[in-house]
Design a protein around this motif. Structure first.
Motif, PDB file in Angstrom:
ATOM      1  N   TRP A  30       0.830  -1.196   0.000  1.00  0.00           N
ATOM      2  CA  TRP A  30       0.000   0.000   0.000  1.00  0.00           C
ATOM      3  C   TRP A  30       0.870   1.254   0.000  1.00  0.00           C
ATOM      4  O   TRP A  30       0.603   2.201  -0.728  1.00  0.00           O
ATOM      5  CB  TRP A  30      -0.931  -0.042   1.216  1.00  0.00           C
ATOM      6  N   LEU A  31       1.920   1.240   0.818  1.00  0.00           N
ATOM      7  CA  LEU A  31       2.841   2.378   0.874  1.00  0.00           C
ATOM      8  C   LEU A  31       3.499   2.618  -0.478  1.00  0.00           C
ATOM      9  O   LEU A  31       3.580   3.757  -0.951  1.00  0.00           O
ATOM     10  CB  LEU A  31       3.912   2.143   1.947  1.00  0.00           C
ATOM     11  N   VAL A  32       3.959   1.554  -1.113  1.00  0.00           N
ATOM     12  CA  VAL A  32       4.601   1.673  -2.422  1.00  0.00           C
ATOM     13  C   VAL A  32       3.600   2.177  -3.457  1.00  0.00           C
ATOM     14  O   VAL A  32       3.883   3.090  -4.242  1.00  0.00           O
ATOM     15  CB  VAL A  32       5.215   0.317  -2.856  1.00  0.00           C
ATOM     16  N   ARG A  33       2.400   1.592  -3.468  1.00  0.00           N
ATOM     17  CA  ARG A  33       1.371   1.974  -4.457  1.00  0.00           C
ATOM     18  C   ARG A  33       1.039   3.461  -4.373  1.00  0.00           C
ATOM     19  O   ARG A  33       0.821   4.122  -5.380  1.00  0.00           O
ATOM     20  CB  ARG A  33       0.113   1.127  -4.252  1.00  0.00           C
ATOM     21  N   HIS A  34       1.032   3.994  -3.167  1.00  0.00           N
ATOM     22  CA  HIS A  34       0.665   5.401  -2.991  1.00  0.00           C
ATOM     23  C   HIS A  34       1.871   6.329  -2.878  1.00  0.00           C
ATOM     24  O   HIS A  34       1.702   7.549  -2.779  1.00  0.00           O
ATOM     25  CB  HIS A  34      -0.254   5.560  -1.780  1.00  0.00           C
ATOM     26  N   GLY A  35       3.062   5.750  -2.890  1.00  0.00           N
ATOM     27  CA  GLY A  35       4.274   6.563  -2.852  1.00  0.00           C
ATOM     28  C   GLY A  35       4.431   7.364  -1.575  1.00  0.00           C
ATOM     29  O   GLY A  35       4.855   8.523  -1.614  1.00  0.00           O
ATOM     30  N   VAL A  36       4.072   6.755  -0.445  1.00  0.00           N
ATOM     31  CA  VAL A  36       4.173   7.437   0.842  1.00  0.00           C
ATOM     32  C   VAL A  36       5.089   6.653   1.783  1.00  0.00           C
ATOM     33  O   VAL A  36       5.382   5.487   1.559  1.00  0.00           O
ATOM     34  CB  VAL A  36       2.782   7.644   1.486  1.00  0.00           C
ATOM     35  N   MET A  37       5.511   7.322   2.844  1.00  0.00           N
ATOM     36  CA  MET A  37       6.391   6.718   3.831  1.00  0.00           C
ATOM     37  C   MET A  37       5.565   5.965   4.877  1.00  0.00           C
ATOM     38  O   MET A  37       4.362   6.196   5.023  1.00  0.00           O
ATOM     39  CB  MET A  37       7.232   7.804   4.513  1.00  0.00           C
ATOM     40  N   THR A  38       6.232   5.130   5.637  1.00  0.00           N
ATOM     41  CA  THR A  38       5.573   4.298   6.646  1.00  0.00           C
ATOM     42  C   THR A  38       4.786   5.130   7.658  1.00  0.00           C
ATOM     43  O   THR A  38       3.715   4.723   8.103  1.00  0.00           O
ATOM     44  CB  THR A  38       6.620   3.433   7.375  1.00  0.00           C
ATOM     45  N   ASP A  39       5.288   6.304   7.983  1.00  0.00           N
ATOM     46  CA  ASP A  39       4.596   7.110   8.994  1.00  0.00           C
ATOM     47  C   ASP A  39       3.200   7.550   8.558  1.00  0.00           C
ATOM     48  O   ASP A  39       2.392   7.958   9.389  1.00  0.00           O
ATOM     49  CB  ASP A  39       5.433   8.300   9.431  1.00  0.00           C
ATOM     50  N   GLU A  40       2.896   7.439   7.273  1.00  0.00           N
ATOM     51  CA  GLU A  40       1.561   7.812   6.796  1.00  0.00           C
ATOM     52  C   GLU A  40       0.482   6.951   7.454  1.00  0.00           C
ATOM     53  O   GLU A  40      -0.616   7.439   7.749  1.00  0.00           O
ATOM     54  CB  GLU A  40       1.472   7.684   5.273  1.00  0.00           C
ATOM     55  N   ILE A  41       0.802   5.699   7.731  1.00  0.00           N
ATOM     56  CA  ILE A  41      -0.155   4.808   8.399  1.00  0.00           C
ATOM     57  C   ILE A  41      -0.478   5.359   9.790  1.00  0.00           C
ATOM     58  O   ILE A  41      -1.638   5.407  10.202  1.00  0.00           O
ATOM     59  CB  ILE A  41       0.407   3.371   8.492  1.00  0.00           C
ATOM     60  N   ALA A  42       0.555   5.792  10.500  1.00  0.00           N
ATOM     61  CA  ALA A  42       0.362   6.342  11.842  1.00  0.00           C
ATOM     62  C   ALA A  42      -0.305   7.708  11.790  1.00  0.00           C
ATOM     63  O   ALA A  42      -1.146   8.023  12.642  1.00  0.00           O
ATOM     64  CB  ALA A  42       1.701   6.430  12.563  1.00  0.00           C
ATOM     65  N   LEU A  43       0.044   8.524  10.817  1.00  0.00           N
ATOM     66  CA  LEU A  43      -0.563   9.853  10.694  1.00  0.00           C
ATOM     67  C   LEU A  43      -2.060   9.754  10.427  1.00  0.00           C
ATOM     68  O   LEU A  43      -2.852  10.530  10.982  1.00  0.00           O
ATOM     69  CB  LEU A  43       0.128  10.658   9.596  1.00  0.00           C
ATOM     70  N   ASP A  44      -2.449   8.793   9.586  1.00  0.00           N
ATOM     71  CA  ASP A  44      -3.880   8.596   9.331  1.00  0.00           C
ATOM     72  C   ASP A  44      -4.608   8.257  10.635  1.00  0.00           C
ATOM     73  O   ASP A  44      -5.692   8.767  10.902  1.00  0.00           O
ATOM     74  CB  ASP A  44      -4.103   7.485   8.303  1.00  0.00           C
ATOM     75  N   PHE A  45      -3.985   7.391  11.420  1.00  0.00           N
ATOM     76  CA  PHE A  45      -4.594   7.049  12.712  1.00  0.00           C
ATOM     77  C   PHE A  45      -4.668   8.274  13.620  1.00  0.00           C
ATOM     78  O   PHE A  45      -5.689   8.527  14.254  1.00  0.00           O
ATOM     79  CB  PHE A  45      -3.823   5.918  13.405  1.00  0.00           C
ATOM     80  N   ASP A  46      -3.589   9.025  13.693  1.00  0.00           N
ATOM     81  CA  ASP A  46      -3.554  10.191  14.578  1.00  0.00           C
ATOM     82  C   ASP A  46      -4.665  11.175  14.246  1.00  0.00           C
ATOM     83  O   ASP A  46      -5.349  11.683  15.143  1.00  0.00           O
ATOM     84  CB  ASP A  46      -2.185  10.868  14.479  1.00  0.00           C
ATOM     85  N   HIS A  47      -4.879  11.428  12.970  1.00  0.00           N
ATOM     86  CA  HIS A  47      -5.951  12.351  12.566  1.00  0.00           C
ATOM     87  C   HIS A  47      -7.320  11.822  12.985  1.00  0.00           C
ATOM     88  O   HIS A  47      -8.161  12.578  13.476  1.00  0.00           O
ATOM     89  CB  HIS A  47      -5.927  12.580  11.051  1.00  0.00           C
TER      90      HIS A  47
END
Length: 128
Positions: A30-47
């Motif tokens: 998923w990270l590769v497909r969207h070109g984002v870093m691992t922290d994006e998973i945590a940031l989505d949760f934080d929001h």
């Protein structure tokens, strides 16, 4: 700015939990497909986590899951200090204890809320 309604906020939380609950291999893809870093998973949760107590108050989220949501927040926050950069490498998703704990808790919440934890990973739009 308009405040999103409770069903939208609930969907954001469920999608964030889905990302956390996914197997490490699916998360990495998923990270590769969207070109984002691992922290994006945590940031989505934080929001989404910022709105969880309001969802409980509105009856959109069972109050019993707040303990697990808070524990996820504690784990991710603990992983975020400056000395833990290696925990945010893509490979850490499959080897790090923190990610395993977060995955277990997210799955438990999804089962409590939806009856099962496996959901399609959300599609996102990245604006660069």
């Amino acid at each position: 700015m308009e405040i999103p309604d409770s069903s939208f906020r609930r969907r954001l939380l469920i999608e964030a939990l889905t990302g956390l609950a996914a197997d490490a291999q699916a998360q990495a893809a998923w990270l590769v497909r969207h070109g984002v870093m691992t922290d994006e998973i945590a940031l989505d949760f934080d929001h989404a986590f910022c709105m969880a107590e309001a969802l409980v108050a509105e009856g959109q989220l069972s109050c019993g899951v707040m303990v697990d949501l808070r524990e996820i927040d504690v784990i991710l926050s603990g992983m975020s200090d400056g000395e833990n950069g290696d925990r945010w490498a893509r490979d850490a998703l499959s080897t790090d204890e923190g990610w395993a704990g977060v995955r277990r808790l997210a799955r438990r919440i999804l089962v409590a809320e939806l009856g099962e934890w496996q959901q399609p990973l959300p599609e996102i739009t990245v604006i660069r």
